[in-house]
Enzyme design. Structure first.
Site, PDB file in Angstrom:
ATOM      1  N   CYS A  15       0.870  -1.182   0.021  1.00 34.83           N
ATOM      2  CA  CYS A  15      -0.044   0.033   0.050  1.00 34.83           C
ATOM      3  C   CYS A  15       0.864   1.221  -0.084  1.00 34.83           C
ATOM      4  O   CYS A  15       0.386   2.431  -0.175  1.00 34.83           O
ATOM      5  CB  CYS A  15      -0.973  -0.015   1.138  1.00 34.83           C
ATOM      6  SG  CYS A  15      -2.193  -1.162   1.015  1.00 34.83           S
ATOM      7  N   LYS A  18       0.674   3.543  -3.250  1.00 32.44           N
ATOM      8  CA  LYS A  18      -0.537   4.295  -3.524  1.00 32.44           C
ATOM      9  C   LYS A  18      -0.116   5.621  -4.014  1.00 32.44           C
ATOM     10  O   LYS A  18       0.980   6.156  -3.599  1.00 32.44           O
ATOM     11  CB  LYS A  18      -1.251   4.550  -2.162  1.00 32.44           C
ATOM     12  CG  LYS A  18      -2.157   3.248  -2.015  1.00 32.44           C
ATOM     13  CD  LYS A  18      -3.129   3.783  -0.757  1.00 32.44           C
ATOM     14  CE  LYS A  18      -4.320   2.496  -0.559  1.00 32.44           C
ATOM     15  NZ  LYS A  18      -5.378   2.812   0.628  1.00 32.44           N
ATOM     16  N   ASP A  48     -14.050   3.516   2.435  1.00 37.26           N
ATOM     17  CA  ASP A  48     -13.207   2.313   2.106  1.00 37.26           C
ATOM     18  C   ASP A  48     -13.980   1.431   1.085  1.00 37.26           C
ATOM     19  O   ASP A  48     -13.219   0.855   0.143  1.00 37.26           O
ATOM     20  CB  ASP A  48     -13.162   1.329   3.279  1.00 37.26           C
ATOM     21  CG  ASP A  48     -12.372   1.709   4.277  1.00 37.26           C
ATOM     22  OD1 ASP A  48     -10.943   2.153   4.361  1.00 37.26           O
ATOM     23  OD2 ASP A  48     -12.885   2.117   5.392  1.00 37.26           O
ATOM     24  N   ASP A  65      -8.891  -3.474  -4.650  1.00 35.97           N
ATOM     25  CA  ASP A  65      -7.686  -3.211  -4.384  1.00 35.97           C
ATOM     26  C   ASP A  65      -6.666  -3.964  -4.869  1.00 35.97           C
ATOM     27  O   ASP A  65      -6.700  -5.178  -4.849  1.00 35.97           O
ATOM     28  CB  ASP A  65      -7.687  -3.234  -2.681  1.00 35.97           C
ATOM     29  CG  ASP A  65      -6.390  -2.262  -1.996  1.00 35.97           C
ATOM     30  OD1 ASP A  65      -5.516  -2.117  -2.492  1.00 35.97           O
ATOM     31  OD2 ASP A  65      -7.112  -1.335  -1.197  1.00 35.97           O
ATOM     32  N   GLY A 136     -11.844 -13.048 -13.012  1.00 37.42           N
ATOM     33  CA  GLY A 136     -10.802 -12.136 -12.792  1.00 37.42           C
ATOM     34  C   GLY A 136     -10.389 -11.503 -14.331  1.00 37.42           C
ATOM     35  O   GLY A 136     -10.933 -11.658 -15.202  1.00 37.42           O
ATOM     36  N   HIS A 137      -9.478 -10.743 -14.083  1.00 39.77           N
ATOM     37  CA  HIS A 137      -8.799 -10.064 -15.472  1.00 39.77           C
ATOM     38  C   HIS A 137      -7.204  -9.876 -15.301  1.00 39.77           C
ATOM     39  O   HIS A 137      -6.977  -9.682 -14.087  1.00 39.77           O
ATOM     40  CB  HIS A 137      -9.390  -8.723 -15.489  1.00 39.77           C
ATOM     41  CG  HIS A 137      -9.152  -8.110 -16.790  1.00 39.77           C
ATOM     42  ND1 HIS A 137      -9.421  -8.457 -18.088  1.00 39.77           N
ATOM     43  CD2 HIS A 137      -8.361  -7.202 -17.186  1.00 39.77           C
ATOM     44  CE1 HIS A 137      -8.992  -7.863 -19.217  1.00 39.77           C
ATOM     45  NE2 HIS A 137      -8.278  -6.941 -18.345  1.00 39.77           N
ATOM     46  N   ASP A 221     -10.018   1.196   7.501  1.00 44.20           N
ATOM     47  CA  ASP A 221      -8.911   0.390   7.748  1.00 44.20           C
ATOM     48  C   ASP A 221      -7.704   1.182   7.633  1.00 44.20           C
ATOM     49  O   ASP A 221      -7.939   2.223   6.849  1.00 44.20           O
ATOM     50  CB  ASP A 221      -9.025  -0.910   6.847  1.00 44.20           C
ATOM     51  CG  ASP A 221      -8.963  -0.874   5.375  1.00 44.20           C
ATOM     52  OD1 ASP A 221      -9.284   0.549   5.086  1.00 44.20           O
ATOM     53  OD2 ASP A 221      -8.644  -1.599   4.831  1.00 44.20           O
TER      54      ASP A 221
END
Length: 325
Positions: A15, A18, A48, A65, A136-137, A221
């Site tokens: 994270c 970001k 969130d 995310d 998914g991708h 979070d």
């Protein structure tokens, strides 16, 4: 493949990669779009996840995310990324029901066999959460990226939001901080910190359920914007002030030493710069950097006392400032 250090193939990590919060807010300012009366939580306060009312007794929570490798082991990275993605649902007081994979892979650089390990880690996290990965991708990308788009459900009347904090209540934190420092040390030295991995791979499910049982209305979070950044966002959105005692904030073993040894990410420094004008504190720079440490798959920051988790401060009437003592 055991000799491949995935973190060497990423410019950032977890994270901490970001986009800085100030830059992001400027980029999306004014992008409102169609006004849907069924949107309970949308873009307004950077919560969130989104929450859409589909029935009077049912809201659908949607979030996504993903990030670059935070550890060198492919399976562990996949599990951390999945747990982190599901955390947004738990932070809203929801229950995940399904997730889909999001994957970017440098096919010319890293073996495809590692993809399976990343996805296996994500699948195990989803299985622990009691949900199925339903698709998914994937794309070819210059550096490895993995995460999930997650869908959950919640009672619209029991959502936990970042704009619902009230003054005069305790502030609870459900996981220790310091993962950013230890991840940065891991990226630099290759040292493995099993206790940090344990923190990052622990679902926020039990903490979310405990918060709801305790009657909490406000939560978020703690991830890439650090404890100070996410606390500031909540205080600003709710129109209150937040006070924390840094001595009560739990730390992951080894985080303090990593700070002393200089393993501070650029994301952490940007977090502190972002909140500095809204911060009142006499702490030194290092102590503030610890509180601004860019977390990956951190705990829940809850306004209200939650049995079994440490209280680190309180809220009071105010204008969105953070006070640290």
């Amino acid at each position: 493949m055991t000799e491949i250090r995935l973190t060497e193939y990423a410019s950032g990590g977890g994270c901490a990669c970001k986009i800085p919060p100030g830059e992001l807010e400027d980029a999306v300012k004014g992008l409102i779009g169609f006004s849907d009366p069924n949107v309970i939580v949308g873009l307004d306060d950077g919560d969130d996840a989104s929450a859409i009312r589909v029935r009077d007794d049912l809201a659908v929570i949607s979030t996504a995310d993903f990030f670059t490798p935070v550890v060198n082991d492919a399976y562990t990275w996949g599990k951390i990324a999945a747990v982190n993605a599901l955390s947004d649902v738990y932070a809203m007081g929801g229950t995940p029901i399904t997730a889909i994979n999001l994957l970017g892979w440098p096919r010319e650089v890293l073996p495809a066999e590692l993809i399976r390990e990343v996805l296996r880690g994500g699948l195990d996290a989803a299985t622990e959460a009691g949900i199925t990965v339903t698709g998914g991708h994937s794309i070819t990308a210059p550096e490895p990226i993995y995460g999930m788009a997650a869908t959950g459900t919640a009672d619209p009347t029991r959502l936990m939001r970042n704009d619902a904090a009230e003054p005069g209540l305790p502030i609870t934190l459900t996981k220790p901080i310091g993962s950013g420092l230890l991840n940065n040390r891991h990226k630099t030295t290759g040292e493995v910190f099993d206790h940090a991995v344990q923190v990052m791979t622990t679902l926020n499910r039990d903490a979310s359920r405990a918060a709801l049982a305790a009657g909490a209305k406000a939560a978020t979070d703690v991830t890439g914007f650090g404890l100070l950044g996410h606390l500031f966002k909540m205080a600003r959105a709710s129109g209150i002030d937040a006070i924390i005692d840094h001595r009560t904030v739990p730390l992951i073993d080894g985080a303090q030493q990593a700070l002393k040894d200089g393993f501070v990410s650029g994301g952490t420094r940007r977090n502190l710069d972002w909140v500095r004008d809204h911060l009142d504190s006499t702490l030194d720079e290092d102590e503030l950097l610890m509180l601004a440490d860019a977390q990956t798959s951190g705990g829940l920051l809850i306004v209200g006392e939650v049995p079994g988790y440490p209280v680190i401060g309180e809220t009071r009437p105010g204008t969105g400032r953070v006070h640290v003592k």
